[in-house]
Every structure is written in C-alpha cells, then in structure tokens.
Design a protein around this motif. Structure first.
Motif, PDB file in Angstrom:
ATOM      1  N   ARG A 126      32.441  36.905  41.285  1.00  0.00           N
ATOM      2  CA  ARG A 126      31.112  36.408  41.874  1.00  0.00           C
ATOM      3  C   ARG A 126      29.942  37.413  41.380  1.00  0.00           C
ATOM      4  N   ALA A 127      30.197  38.749  41.617  1.00  0.00           N
ATOM      5  CA  ALA A 127      29.081  39.649  41.336  1.00  0.00           C
ATOM      6  C   ALA A 127      28.805  39.867  39.927  1.00  0.00           C
ATOM      7  N   LEU A 128      29.943  39.790  39.355  1.00  0.00           N
ATOM      8  CA  LEU A 128      29.603  39.842  37.687  1.00  0.00           C
ATOM      9  C   LEU A 128      28.923  38.562  36.897  1.00  0.00           C
ATOM     10  N   MET A 129      29.181  37.469  37.774  1.00  0.00           N
ATOM     11  CA  MET A 129      28.499  36.020  37.118  1.00  0.00           C
ATOM     12  C   MET A 129      27.186  36.159  37.634  1.00  0.00           C
ATOM     13  N   ASP A 130      26.614  36.868  38.610  1.00  0.00           N
ATOM     14  CA  ASP A 130      25.359  36.984  39.169  1.00  0.00           C
ATOM     15  C   ASP A 130      24.572  37.976  38.342  1.00  0.00           C
ATOM     16  N   LEU A 131      25.522  39.045  37.993  1.00  0.00           N
ATOM     17  CA  LEU A 131      24.921  39.968  37.053  1.00  0.00           C
ATOM     18  C   LEU A 131      24.668  39.535  35.501  1.00  0.00           C
ATOM     19  N   PHE A 132      25.612  38.608  34.999  1.00  0.00           N
ATOM     20  CA  PHE A 132      25.294  38.011  33.802  1.00  0.00           C
ATOM     21  C   PHE A 132      25.229  36.676  33.725  1.00  0.00           C
ATOM     22  N   PRO A 133      24.060  36.316  34.255  1.00  0.00           N
ATOM     23  CA  PRO A 133      23.958  34.650  34.512  1.00  0.00           C
ATOM     24  C   PRO A 133      24.055  34.030  33.094  1.00  0.00           C
ATOM     25  N   GLY A 134      24.839  32.955  33.132  1.00  0.00           N
ATOM     26  CA  GLY A 134      25.040  32.181  32.034  1.00  0.00           C
ATOM     27  C   GLY A 134      26.193  32.505  31.184  1.00  0.00           C
ATOM     28  N   ALA A 135      26.955  33.712  31.605  1.00  0.00           N
ATOM     29  CA  ALA A 135      28.066  34.370  30.849  1.00  0.00           C
ATOM     30  C   ALA A 135      29.085  33.230  30.576  1.00  0.00           C
ATOM     31  N   GLN A 136      30.040  33.393  29.306  1.00  0.00           N
ATOM     32  CA  GLN A 136      31.027  32.432  29.106  1.00  0.00           C
ATOM     33  C   GLN A 136      32.347  33.235  29.764  1.00  0.00           C
ATOM     34  N   LEU A 137      33.020  32.823  30.693  1.00  0.00           N
ATOM     35  CA  LEU A 137      34.134  33.284  31.386  1.00  0.00           C
ATOM     36  C   LEU A 137      35.327  32.724  30.862  1.00  0.00           C
ATOM     37  N   ASN A 138      36.213  33.227  30.332  1.00  0.00           N
ATOM     38  CA  ASN A 138      37.650  33.090  29.775  1.00  0.00           C
ATOM     39  C   ASN A 138      38.792  33.644  30.571  1.00  0.00           C
ATOM     40  N   VAL A 139      39.685  32.946  31.014  1.00  0.00           N
ATOM     41  CA  VAL A 139      40.591  33.442  31.950  1.00  0.00           C
ATOM     42  C   VAL A 139      41.680  33.774  31.134  1.00  0.00           C
ATOM     43  N   THR A 140      42.044  35.199  30.937  1.00  0.00           N
ATOM     44  CA  THR A 140      43.294  35.700  30.249  1.00  0.00           C
ATOM     45  C   THR A 140      44.418  35.415  30.992  1.00  0.00           C
ATOM     46  N   ALA A 141      44.515  35.610  32.207  1.00  0.00           N
ATOM     47  CA  ALA A 141      45.842  35.344  33.052  1.00  0.00           C
ATOM     48  C   ALA A 141      45.349  35.225  34.528  1.00  0.00           C
ATOM     49  N   ASN A 142      45.941  34.576  35.009  1.00  0.00           N
ATOM     50  CA  ASN A 142      46.043  34.471  36.772  1.00  0.00           C
ATOM     51  C   ASN A 142      47.223  35.480  37.308  1.00  0.00           C
ATOM     52  N   ILE A 143      46.769  36.183  38.142  1.00  0.00           N
ATOM     53  CA  ILE A 143      47.592  36.968  39.017  1.00  0.00           C
ATOM     54  C   ILE A 143      47.885  36.531  40.264  1.00  0.00           C
ATOM     55  N   GLY A 144      49.060  36.533  40.826  1.00  0.00           N
ATOM     56  CA  GLY A 144      49.256  35.871  42.036  1.00  0.00           C
ATOM     57  C   GLY A 144      50.487  36.399  42.883  1.00  0.00           C
ATOM     58  N   GLY A 145      50.509  36.350  44.161  1.00  0.00           N
ATOM     59  CA  GLY A 145      51.526  36.686  44.889  1.00  0.00           C
ATOM     60  C   GLY A 145      51.718  38.190  45.180  1.00  0.00           C
ATOM     61  N   LYS A 146      52.826  38.859  45.040  1.00  0.00           N
ATOM     62  CA  LYS A 146      52.704  40.177  45.135  1.00  0.00           C
ATOM     63  C   LYS A 146      52.202  41.027  43.882  1.00  0.00           C
ATOM     64  N   ASP A 147      52.210  40.068  42.732  1.00  0.00           N
ATOM     65  CA  ASP A 147      51.470  40.865  41.540  1.00  0.00           C
ATOM     66  C   ASP A 147      49.989  41.304  41.673  1.00  0.00           C
ATOM     67  N   ARG A 148      49.400  40.702  42.743  1.00  0.00           N
ATOM     68  CA  ARG A 148      47.996  40.944  42.935  1.00  0.00           C
ATOM     69  C   ARG A 148      47.632  42.441  43.328  1.00  0.00           C
ATOM     70  N   MET A 149      48.612  42.996  43.727  1.00  0.00           N
ATOM     71  CA  MET A 149      48.354  44.474  43.652  1.00  0.00           C
ATOM     72  C   MET A 149      48.715  45.223  42.715  1.00  0.00           C
ATOM     73  N   LEU A 150      47.570  46.141  42.064  1.00  0.00           N
ATOM     74  CA  LEU A 150      47.584  46.644  40.819  1.00  0.00           C
ATOM     75  C   LEU A 150      47.590  48.272  41.129  1.00  0.00           C
ATOM     76  N   ARG A 151      48.050  49.012  40.020  1.00  0.00           N
ATOM     77  CA  ARG A 151      47.785  50.179  40.305  1.00  0.00           C
ATOM     78  C   ARG A 151      47.398  51.029  38.957  1.00  0.00           C
ATOM     79  N   GLY A 152      46.467  52.174  38.995  1.00  0.00           N
ATOM     80  CA  GLY A 152      45.863  52.726  37.842  1.00  0.00           C
ATOM     81  C   GLY A 152      45.160  53.990  38.564  1.00  0.00           C
ATOM     82  N   ARG A 153      45.283  54.948  37.938  1.00  0.00           N
ATOM     83  CA  ARG A 153      44.721  56.432  38.246  1.00  0.00           C
ATOM     84  C   ARG A 153      45.260  56.751  39.437  1.00  0.00           C
ATOM     85  N   HIS A 154      46.568  56.173  40.044  1.00  0.00           N
ATOM     86  CA  HIS A 154      47.173  56.403  41.212  1.00  0.00           C
ATOM     87  C   HIS A 154      46.288  55.727  42.233  1.00  0.00           C
ATOM     88  N   LYS A 155      45.759  54.899  42.068  1.00  0.00           N
ATOM     89  CA  LYS A 155      45.092  54.069  42.876  1.00  0.00           C
ATOM     90  C   LYS A 155      45.528  52.770  43.118  1.00  0.00           C
TER      91      LYS A 155
END
Length: 381
Positions: free
Chosen positions: A285-314
C-alpha cells in the motif's frame, strides 16, 4: 528591476552567456516563469543565439562587459564550457548580478570557494544548475530510503554509457584544461544526486582510462564513494562514465539495492523505474501511494509458513514477490523541461524573498565539485 503589477512582484531581467543548443532549451523554460524577461545575449554569434534574440526581442551585445553592466539585467545565466565559468561568474558577481551557471561550478574547489564567498558578501545567487534534485523521482527515491520501505539501503551504482558521436577529437570536452575531465564536467550531477539521498560521501577509489592509441583522450572513468559511518552502517556506490558509444546506444542506468529488493532507474535524469522486491500488505500500500499509477506485476504469492523470510540474519514477513514499473508513459523531454522551470522558479523566488527555502543552494554546487575533484585527483595518484 521594474515593478510589473500591484503586488510589487518585480520583473527579473535575464542576460545569457553561451546561447548554444542547451542554452536555448533552458532559456525557453526559464521564460515561462512569471515576471521574467530575456534582456540580452552576449558572446555568441551562433545560429541559436540569433534565433532566440529574434524570438524574444532580446539585444545581442558585443561584449560580456556590456551584458553584466546592462541596467535591465538582474541575473546572468552561464552555459559555456567549464573553464570559462569562474571568470564569467566573477565578472557578473562583481557587477552586482545574480548567477545561475551550468555544471560544474568551476574547474577546482579554490575557484568555487572564491565564487561563493563573493556571492555571499554581495548577497547574490551563485547557483549551479543541479536540476536532478527537482525531479519528482528524486523525491520518491529519497522517501523510499528515509522510510526504509524496502529495508536498509545497502549498495548502489550509476553507469553512464554515453555517446561520443558529437565529440570530435578536437572538441573542448576532451581537453582537460577546458573541461576539467569527465568527473568534473559530467560527474558532479550524479555525485550530487546520491549525496541528496545518502548524505555526504567520501571517495575511496577512482580510476581513469585513456582511449587506446591516444595520448590525451580520457574516455572512461570510475569511482567508488562511501556513504554513512560505523554507527549507521557504511554503504558503497560505484559511478562509471564511459563516452564510447554510438549515439543510438547512449543510455544511463542506476540501481539501488535494499535488504528486501532493488530499484533500477533509467536515463541521466531518471524518468523510469523498475522495482523488484518482497513485500507485506502494508508495504504494498505504501509503495502504490508513493508511485501512483505504477504497474504492479505479481511474480509469486507467498503463504503459510513461507511468509517468514530471512536475510542479513533478520526475519521479516512477506505475502508477495512483486515487480513495479513506473514512469514508462512519460515523455522525458517534457520532464526535463519541467525540471528547468522548477529550478528557475525556486531560485528567482529567493530573489524576491531572500529567506525562502531553496531545494538547491550554492553549497550543492561546491560540494559536488569537491567530490569530483577528489575523484579526479585520486585516479592520477
């Protein structure tokens, strides 16, 4: 200056030194700002200067001295090669005229400091046309960084694959005594852009390459600038400029890498953006407000236990991997025109109202020049 209406907004008379192709383009935009008038052009008999004088009813003067001492000229716009900026700006400032100058401010930091000191002493503008900061895309990227919408900024690059078809071997661009070299003549725009996003930077590495079989044509430069500190985390940005391409392949690209994605910006004044990232619902929502009218393409949906991601030990949560495209329907020349109008309006407003906040100040021109000078010097050591 003369009064033009009952609100006592005074007309600003413009004098121009260096009415070439870009000078014509810029002045056409400046004169769309209310209460401005092209008074005179000096130092050029070029076809563009003759055409502009006819179009706007301006005087063509034989000398710079006549121009800077013209009683109806309040502001001098300088669009000449860099080696002339210091002498011409000092001439204008000493005559009591405001100055807007094409980049770079000067050929070296000492000249730049002297120019700014004289302007401050006399209460005059001595501004470098760093039009990038007036780009709405600049402000959007600044917001993206400041609000950590994609996590912390980590790394960036700017790559300028520039055409050299219009730069014959004898062109002043290749003459360091006239241009200052690529970092100084050209790089200041992009050093200033990243400084606006990340704060003051420090050059940590720099290289210059000469064209094979050439003693004096330096056509590729590269520098690495470090931003931030130990407390906030250091970030590196690479800057490459190569004047090596046929005109049809002239192109520019910059990328900014974050913890949860990246953005790629196109053109030397960025008008188009592609973002690739993983996001939660609130961030989308924040990105679409920042870039109004942007084309959004969904590369992948993420659900269930896969919603928790890790990177840089975060650990962070995401519900989609997306691509945003923004600005691809815009006409870049129209955007460039608007940036020049915004810059000129911003600067002339401060002539009418000296306490007005300006997006670009005298210091921006000097700071970007200082970075370029360090990069150029380091490459030669």
């Amino acid at each position: 200056m003369t009064n033009t209406d009952a609100t006592d907004v005074r007309e600003i008379g413009i004098g121009v030194i260096g009415m070439g192709g870009f000078g014509l383009f810029a002045v056409q935009q400046f004169l769309q700002v209310p209460h401005t008038r092209l008074v005179a052009i000096a130092g050029s008999k070029r076809e563009e200067a003759i055409a502009v004088a006819k179009r706007f009813g301006a005087e063509q003067l034989g000398s710079l001295e006549e121009l800077v001492n013209h009683p109806e000229v309040d502001l001098i716009y300088i669009a000449t090669p860099p080696f002339l900026h210091y002498e011409q700006s000092m001439l204008a400032l000493n005559a009591g005229k405001h100055v807007i100058c094409e980049k770079p401010l000067a050929m070296n930091s000492e000249q730049g400091e002297e120019m700014l000191a004289l302007a401050k002493q006399k209460g005059l503008l001595m501004v470098t046309n760093l039009m990038q900061r007036y780009n709405p895309m600049f402000a959007r990227v600044k917001h993206l960084i400041d609000k950590n919408l994609l996590g912390e900024f980590l790394h960036g690059y700017f790559e300028n694959y520039a055409g050299d078809e219009g730069l014959a071997p004898e062109h002043w661009f290749w003459d360091r005594e006239k241009s200052g070299g690529i970092f100084i003549e050209h790089g200041v725009h992009f050093f200033d852009m990243f400084a606006g996003w990340l704060g003051e930077g420090k050059v940590v590495a720099s290289q210059i390459l000469k064209r094979p079989d050439s003693d004096d044509i330096e056509d590729q430069v590269q520098a690495t600038v470090e931003y931030g500190d130990e407390a906030t985390g250091k970030k590196l940005v690479n800057f490459y400029h190569g004047f090596t391409q046929t005109g049809r392949m002239d192109r520019q690209e910059m990328r900014l890498l974050f913890e949860r994605g990246d953005i790629t910006l196109y053109e030397w004044v960025p008008t188009r953006m592609v973002m690739r990232c993983v996001v939660d619902e609130e961030t989308t929502r924040a990105l679409m407000d920042l870039f109004p009218g942007a084309q959004l393409n969904v590369t992948a949906n993420i659900g269930g236990k896969d919603r928790m991601l890790r990177g840089r030990h975060k650990t962070f949560e995401a519900y989609q991997q997306i691509e945003l495209k923004f600005g691809f329907g815009d006409e870049k020349q129209h955007i460039y025109s608007e940036l020049l109008r915004l810059m000129f309006r911003d600067q002339t407003m401060s002539i009418h109202h000296p306490d007005t906040h300006r997006i670009v100040t005298e210091q921006n021109g000097l700071t970007s020049l200082e970075t370029a000078v360090v990069a150029d010097r380091m490459a030669r050591e």
